[in-house]
Design a protein around this motif. Sequence first.
Motif, PDB file in Angstrom:
ATOM      1  N   LEU A   1     -33.373  -1.744  -4.420  1.00 29.94           N
ATOM      2  CA  LEU A   1     -33.799  -0.719  -3.479  1.00 29.94           C
ATOM      3  C   LEU A   1     -34.151  -1.349  -2.141  1.00 29.94           C
ATOM      4  O   LEU A   1     -34.790  -2.399  -2.082  1.00 29.94           O
ATOM      5  CB  LEU A   1     -35.025   0.033  -4.014  1.00 29.94           C
ATOM      6  CG  LEU A   1     -34.839   0.847  -5.299  1.00 29.94           C
ATOM      7  CD1 LEU A   1     -36.166   1.468  -5.707  1.00 29.94           C
ATOM      8  CD2 LEU A   1     -33.781   1.927  -5.113  1.00 29.94           C
TER       9      LEU A   1
ATOM     10  N   ASP B   1     -36.406   1.673   2.655  1.00 25.41           N
ATOM     11  CA  ASP B   1     -36.379   3.114   2.869  1.00 25.41           C
ATOM     12  C   ASP B   1     -36.075   3.897   1.596  1.00 25.41           C
ATOM     13  O   ASP B   1     -35.899   5.118   1.631  1.00 25.41           O
ATOM     14  CB  ASP B   1     -35.357   3.473   3.952  1.00 25.41           C
ATOM     15  CG  ASP B   1     -33.938   3.038   3.587  1.00 25.41           C
ATOM     16  OD1 ASP B   1     -33.733   2.528   2.464  1.00 25.41           O
ATOM     17  OD2 ASP B   1     -33.030   3.204   4.420  1.00 25.41           O
TER      18      ASP B   1
ATOM     19  N   GLN C   1     -33.361   3.565  -0.294  1.00 25.72           N
ATOM     20  CA  GLN C   1     -31.933   3.628  -0.601  1.00 25.72           C
ATOM     21  C   GLN C   1     -31.579   2.611  -1.675  1.00 25.72           C
ATOM     22  O   GLN C   1     -32.006   1.456  -1.617  1.00 25.72           O
ATOM     23  CB  GLN C   1     -31.115   3.346   0.657  1.00 25.72           C
ATOM     24  CG  GLN C   1     -29.609   3.352   0.420  1.00 25.72           C
ATOM     25  CD  GLN C   1     -28.829   2.924   1.649  1.00 25.72           C
ATOM     26  OE1 GLN C   1     -29.409   2.678   2.709  1.00 25.72           O
ATOM     27  NE2 GLN C   1     -27.527   2.841   1.525  1.00 25.72           N
ATOM     28  N   GLU C   2     -30.806   3.043  -2.667  1.00 25.20           N
ATOM     29  CA  GLU C   2     -30.402   2.154  -3.749  1.00 25.20           C
ATOM     30  C   GLU C   2     -29.056   1.522  -3.430  1.00 25.20           C
ATOM     31  O   GLU C   2     -28.104   2.218  -3.072  1.00 25.20           O
ATOM     32  CB  GLU C   2     -30.319   2.917  -5.071  1.00 25.20           C
ATOM     33  CG  GLU C   2     -30.039   1.996  -6.255  1.00 25.20           C
ATOM     34  CD  GLU C   2     -30.038   2.731  -7.591  1.00 25.20           C
ATOM     35  OE1 GLU C   2     -30.398   2.118  -8.599  1.00 25.20           O
ATOM     36  OE2 GLU C   2     -29.668   3.920  -7.609  1.00 25.20           O
TER      37      GLU C   2
END
Length: 693
Positions: free
Chosen positions: A587, A590, A592-593
Amino acid sequence: MIAQPCPNCGRTHDVGVYVTGQRMLCQCGIRFDVRRGDAVAAAAAAAMPYEARGGDTTVGPPRRGVASQAQQPVAADMVGATVLRGSHPDSGRGEAPLPPAGPHAEHPVELPGFELLRVIGRGGMGEVWLAQQQSLKRTVAVKLLPPRLAKDAEFVSRFEKEATALAALSHPNIIQIFDRGVAGEHYYFVMEYVEGRSLRDALGLSRLPFQQSLRIIRQVASAIEYAHDQGIIHRDLKPENILLDARGHVKVADFGLAGIRRPGSEQHLTATSVAMGTLNYMAPEQRRDAKNVDRRADLFSLGVMFYELLTGDVPVGRFRLPSERIEELDPRVDAVVERLLENEPEARYATAGEVCAALDPLIDSSSGTTPLPGNTPVPFRSSRTTRPTRGSLLSQRLDAGWTKVRKGVSVVGSLMLLGYAVRAFVGPVDLQVGDVTIGTSGITLKPDPKPWPANTDDELFVSSKLELLELPGSLSRLSMDFVPGTEELNAWSGQWKLKDGRLEVLQGGSDMGISDRFRPRTYVAQRYFSSNDFSAEVDMSVMPLGPEYPDEPDAQHFGELTFRIKDLQVSAFAIPGVGMRLSWRYLLEDGQEIVGNSAQDLENLTADEMPVPALGSFRVRLTMKRRKNGVMVEGFVNNRRFAYKMLPGLEDRVGKVALGCRNLACTFDKLSVQGLLVERPRNRPQQAVGAQE
């Protein structure tokens, strides 16, 4: 008549009606720059060392990344001219190409075991013949050193050095050598024949599509990176030395000027303060002293080729960036070109691998491989393995598994309908169909008589040694032998045990055991490492579970060396029947993965297939190194790199080392971890750490 030979085939042309700098098309298919007699003096001046010219004569400040030789207008007149200065006592000028085909072309040399058919190329180091290897009935290319050059020890040494360099390299994007020898006065070596054309020929027809240009440069970068890893610097990268087959796949050729820098090598033939290469493609430092250049000189040449592919011209003078000249180009490519063409080696990329990582986000995976202009598309068959037309092998296995699931659902549905029909006409009865019983209490399955191996769900204690290395950053090395000791391992799903100095495991099924997560791994319990500088390696073997356990052909099967913690995983996988893979999941700040694996690079033809070694154990290594734009992750098997990826946002992460095994019988031995030891993460309760990893 003002004559000038073609730098590719040696054919003589009348250039009296041309001016210096114009491009002429030869019958062999390439375009070359005309060099009139009035350019000879300028060319000689360009060939002088920088100091002898009295410094740079460029008027006005250059752009960032501009090539110093490209700032000199004479360099544009020298495209395709290979220069070797000062390496022979009788020469102070560039080599002239061999003359056009003479009588010997009709009366080829007799080489034992080979039938020479026709000349397919000429250059400063001899002729290349199309030939047939009689024993195997295969078409090959034979490079011959002419007798007039065989009398010169310098040329013989260079010729043999090219064969030595090729023999040391085994890469799908590098010409492969088969044999070498001497027949009478002729030195020769035999190499694979590439049915296609050179990149110079392709450039002479039209400007190549953007995505095709990216893929070509990406493959060249992969090839020279491998050569650099073997201690070999090409030193003469140019479009003439890049061969393309009908589908546009690259083969790097002509290692005649290669510098071999392996320890103990005596192959350094270039004297100090000698310029060696092709002027418009030479790095500034290579023009002054070719002996002492490093791999970054090849990266400069790569940048010149890249610019030429994108724009159709070499970067001359205060050149504009590619997207400023060609509107439809992705402007992100400018930063790559600009950095490759930096004057100072320290300002360029450090390795070709970093170039590959910079190009990967620009390559469109849906664009496929484009045939070369003028070629008829043919079915592509890789020299290593036939690639599937739809997805990776791993994807195909997943698709096959899902297909079987759907079939199973359909079968169960059909049995339920059959049960309802029997009950409607016969009454309440139990209906037995194979291992399935349909009765008044519903559908039941016969218990499987083959149980999976039990889960360990416990601690193992092994012998270890921790030492502080005398290196910047206070790196530590942790070495483990799998014999009883005091180093704690957390063993989870699967039967993990110490046996004969190795860690052995039988793992099958998906039972979570006492854990709340399914983890077919064993962790080094009390050691935490930084992702900024990390290297782990282990001897591994992967084998089938055996007939005493259920067969699940479509389930996951792998051995694993991994860097893991909650929400972060970077793994080197050995997947029998599929190959070696690099995988990542983490991750960003922010939320996001970032998820991916190297199978996508194989599909895009930007990486090479590396099978899992079939016999015995093999050495797997996983490394991470912080760079300017993220962390460079690399996976190796038996000291050969099979995948790498630049992962942005992975800096300053913390993780544990773990060994994994899924639906296989695996063994591990001689685990070694080198890196920056850090404290246990404090952002979650201590008692939850083990359960979350």
